[in-house]
Scaffold this motif. Sequence first.
Motif, PDB file in Angstrom:
ATOM      1  N   GLU A 225       4.011  -1.215   3.642  1.00 38.54           N
ATOM      2  CA  GLU A 225       4.425   0.020   2.986  1.00 38.54           C
ATOM      3  C   GLU A 225       5.942  -0.032   2.851  1.00 38.54           C
ATOM      4  O   GLU A 225       6.666  -0.083   3.850  1.00 38.54           O
ATOM      5  N   TYR A 226       6.406  -0.029   1.602  1.00 35.62           N
ATOM      6  CA  TYR A 226       7.845  -0.126   1.363  1.00 35.62           C
ATOM      7  C   TYR A 226       8.573   1.160   1.700  1.00 35.62           C
ATOM      8  O   TYR A 226       8.152   2.236   1.327  1.00 35.62           O
TER       9      TYR A 226
ATOM     10  N   VAL B 207       0.842  -1.202   0.000  1.00 34.62           N
ATOM     11  CA  VAL B 207       0.000   0.000   0.000  1.00 34.62           C
ATOM     12  C   VAL B 207       0.875   1.249   0.000  1.00 34.62           C
ATOM     13  O   VAL B 207       2.035   1.211   0.400  1.00 34.62           O
ATOM     14  N   ARG B 208       0.283   2.370  -0.450  1.00 33.94           N
ATOM     15  CA  ARG B 208       1.005   3.652  -0.452  1.00 33.94           C
ATOM     16  C   ARG B 208       1.174   4.187   0.964  1.00 33.94           C
ATOM     17  O   ARG B 208       2.228   4.665   1.326  1.00 33.94           O
ATOM     18  N   GLU B 209       0.070   4.159   1.732  1.00 31.43           N
ATOM     19  CA  GLU B 209       0.063   4.718   3.087  1.00 31.43           C
ATOM     20  C   GLU B 209      -0.513   3.679   4.049  1.00 31.43           C
ATOM     21  O   GLU B 209      -1.717   3.424   4.061  1.00 31.43           O
ATOM     22  N   LEU B 210       0.355   3.105   4.855  1.00 33.14           N
ATOM     23  CA  LEU B 210      -0.040   2.027   5.752  1.00 33.14           C
ATOM     24  C   LEU B 210      -1.143   2.462   6.711  1.00 33.14           C
ATOM     25  O   LEU B 210      -2.137   1.756   6.877  1.00 33.14           O
TER      26      LEU B 210
ATOM     27  N   SER C  17      -5.037   2.647  -2.152  1.00 33.54           N
ATOM     28  CA  SER C  17      -3.920   2.218  -2.998  1.00 33.54           C
ATOM     29  C   SER C  17      -4.398   1.434  -4.215  1.00 33.54           C
ATOM     30  O   SER C  17      -3.645   0.648  -4.780  1.00 33.54           O
TER      31      SER C  17
ATOM     32  N   ALA D  19       8.560   1.977  -3.559  1.00 35.32           N
ATOM     33  CA  ALA D  19       7.375   1.327  -4.108  1.00 35.32           C
ATOM     34  C   ALA D  19       7.202   1.763  -5.556  1.00 35.32           C
ATOM     35  O   ALA D  19       7.525   2.896  -5.919  1.00 35.32           O
TER      36      ALA D  19
END
Length: 145
Positions: free
Chosen positions: A69-70, A12-15, A132, A75
């Motif tokens: 979230e990387y 996901v972009r924002e955990l 996401s 990401a």
Amino acid sequence: MPIKLENVGIAVRELDAAITFFTDLGLTVLGRSTVKGEWADTAVGLDGNHADIAMLQTPDGNGRLELFEYIHPDAIETEPTRPNEIGMHRVAFSVDDIDEALAVAASHACHPLRGVATYEDVYKLTYVRGPSGILLMLAEEITSS
């Protein structure tokens, strides 16, 4: 050989935003952590793998989502998956009240791709684009009166 589904992993972009979305739908957070190091590089197959993760569980205790979230490597943004693309593309949830679930999704600016369908007087179901770009199917079993 016995086999059991452990979880479904979703980048996901924002955990925090993804956790809020799924907990608002009724899942609970089992734990949060940061993973990195040689073991993570080996398991995932990425050098310098570093991610913040959260494990969530459905209320019945049978389903789990691992959200991550990387931090490194960066990401990679891709186009949201479409329902007819080859590969893993959606997570399905049974809900008691599809209208209530859709209201929760809408509060996160997440809406059905087209609408709510009725399948053979058995289910009301819809696909929703979640945080996401995650594709979710929500299904409410129609009970006989």
